[in-house]
Enzyme design. Structure first.
Site, mmCIF file in Angstrom:
data_model
loop_
_atom_site.group_PDB
_atom_site.id
_atom_site.type_symbol
_atom_site.label_atom_id
_atom_site.label_comp_id
_atom_site.label_asym_id
_atom_site.label_seq_id
_atom_site.Cartn_x
_atom_site.Cartn_y
_atom_site.Cartn_z
ATOM 1 N N SER A 79 0.823 -1.198 0.000
ATOM 2 C CA SER A 79 0.000 0.000 0.000
ATOM 3 C C SER A 79 0.866 1.260 0.000
ATOM 4 O O SER A 79 1.726 1.415 -0.846
ATOM 5 C CB SER A 79 -0.965 -0.038 1.196
ATOM 6 O OG SER A 79 -2.036 0.857 1.033
ATOM 7 N N ASP A 195 -5.505 -3.827 -2.543
ATOM 8 C CA ASP A 195 -4.468 -3.522 -1.549
ATOM 9 C C ASP A 195 -3.846 -4.786 -0.951
ATOM 10 O O ASP A 195 -4.550 -5.705 -0.526
ATOM 11 C CB ASP A 195 -5.099 -2.684 -0.433
ATOM 12 C CG ASP A 195 -4.064 -1.956 0.390
ATOM 13 O OD1 ASP A 195 -3.170 -2.611 0.952
ATOM 14 O OD2 ASP A 195 -4.152 -0.719 0.484
#
Length: 312
Positions: A79, A195
């Site tokens: 991320s 993610d």
């Protein structure tokens, strides 16, 4: 006649006494073990976890390691960790990284729109994020980065971890940072990706599998408390924050050194006003971790330094 045996015995005793005793064998002293040449150098990986706006703390870690001449031989990020990590891997200068981070604003990354949520699979498309990376990371492909790098994403269809260590830098970061419900999933390398924090917010095992001898990991997911929840985006971000924090509980134990900055747990995931505070918190945390880092390096070198015998 009795004197002859007596003289014979006396002569035999004298003859025996005059013989030289056998030498006593003394074993040689044990050889001294001395190292040959300089000690080997471990391959050190920096693993940067997700946490949205808290990710500016990663800049403080990199700045301190660079100043203390702790080498970074590999970067693995999830991320926002992949975003900060790729910027540095492209141009290993903490000064430039810090300057770029201070310029970055929320509107540079998030292209929110109600129409996106109604017709797509997220409030933000992610086009802005990818465009920003293309404009600020001059290296186009991961294979060309100056520091070996990997971004971690999640296969939305099968729930598997996906390691992105080749291909386009900007698209890999977009996929790694595609918070479910906030960003639309990313079609990349034949998969639908979101993610990486969904499966592993601190991908230490990825660094180990890629040959890291020592792993310095940074966890910015601490403190789940949040009473400022007012809309669907807030709900999604808080649920994501909980998920990220829970899945690091086991994986972070695999780090050789874990850095957890204090005092940033109340920073909202979209609060870009706390950059300096986040950076400073991780500068302090990294300085506190330096003895453990140097001890880990020294222990590894001792265990892997060949010894050669030298006679006394």
């Amino acid at each position: 006649m009795r004197l002859l045996p007596l003289f014979a015995l006396t002569g035999l005793a004298l003859l025996t006494a005059c013989q030289t005793p056998p030498p006593v064998t003394v074993p040689p002293p044990p050889p001294i073990q001395v190292p040959q040449g300089p000690p080997p150098t471990p391959k050190i990986a920096l693993v940067l976890g997700g946490g949205a706006a808290r990710g500016f703390a990663h800049v403080g870690v990199i700045r301190t390691l660079e100043q203390e001449k702790i080498p970074i031989n590999m970067i693995v990020g999830t991320s926002v960790g992949s975003l900060i990590g790729a910027i540095y891997a492209s141009d290993p200068s903490s000064f430039d990284l810090e300057w770029t981070a201070f310029q970055l604003q929320k509107d540079d990354l998030f292209d929110f729109g109600v129409f996106n949520a109604l017709t797509g699979m997220g409030f933000a498309k992610g086009d802005k994020l990818e465009a920003w990376v293309k404009g600020h990371v001059k290296t186009a492909n991961i294979e060309q980065l100056k520091i070996p790098f990997a971004a971690v994403a999640t296969d939305l269809n099968w729930g598997e971890e996906v390691v992105l260590d080749h291909g386009t830098v900007a698209r890999a970061i977009r996929a790694s940072a595609a918070i479910p419900g906030v960003f639309q999933p990313v079609q990349y390398q034949g998969k639908i990706l979101v993610d990486g924090g969904v499966v592993d917010n601190i991908p230490i095992a990825v660094a180990k599998a890629r040959g890291a001898d020592l792993v310095i990991a940074v966890d910015i997911s601490a403190n789940l408390g949040n009473t400022d929840i007012h809309n669907l985006v807030d709900v999604t971000l808080q649920a994501t924050n909980i998920m990220f924090a829970r899945n690091v509980a086991h994986s972070k134990k695999k780090a050789d050194v874990l850095i957890t900055p204090a005092g940033i747990g109340d920073v909202g995931m979209l609060d870009f006003t706390q950059k300096k505070r986040c950076m400073q918190a991780c500068i302090v945390a990294t300085e506190q971790a330096l003895p453990a880092i140097r001890a880990a390096i020294a222990a590894w070198q001792k265990a892997h330094t060949p010894q050669a015998p030298v006679a006394r």
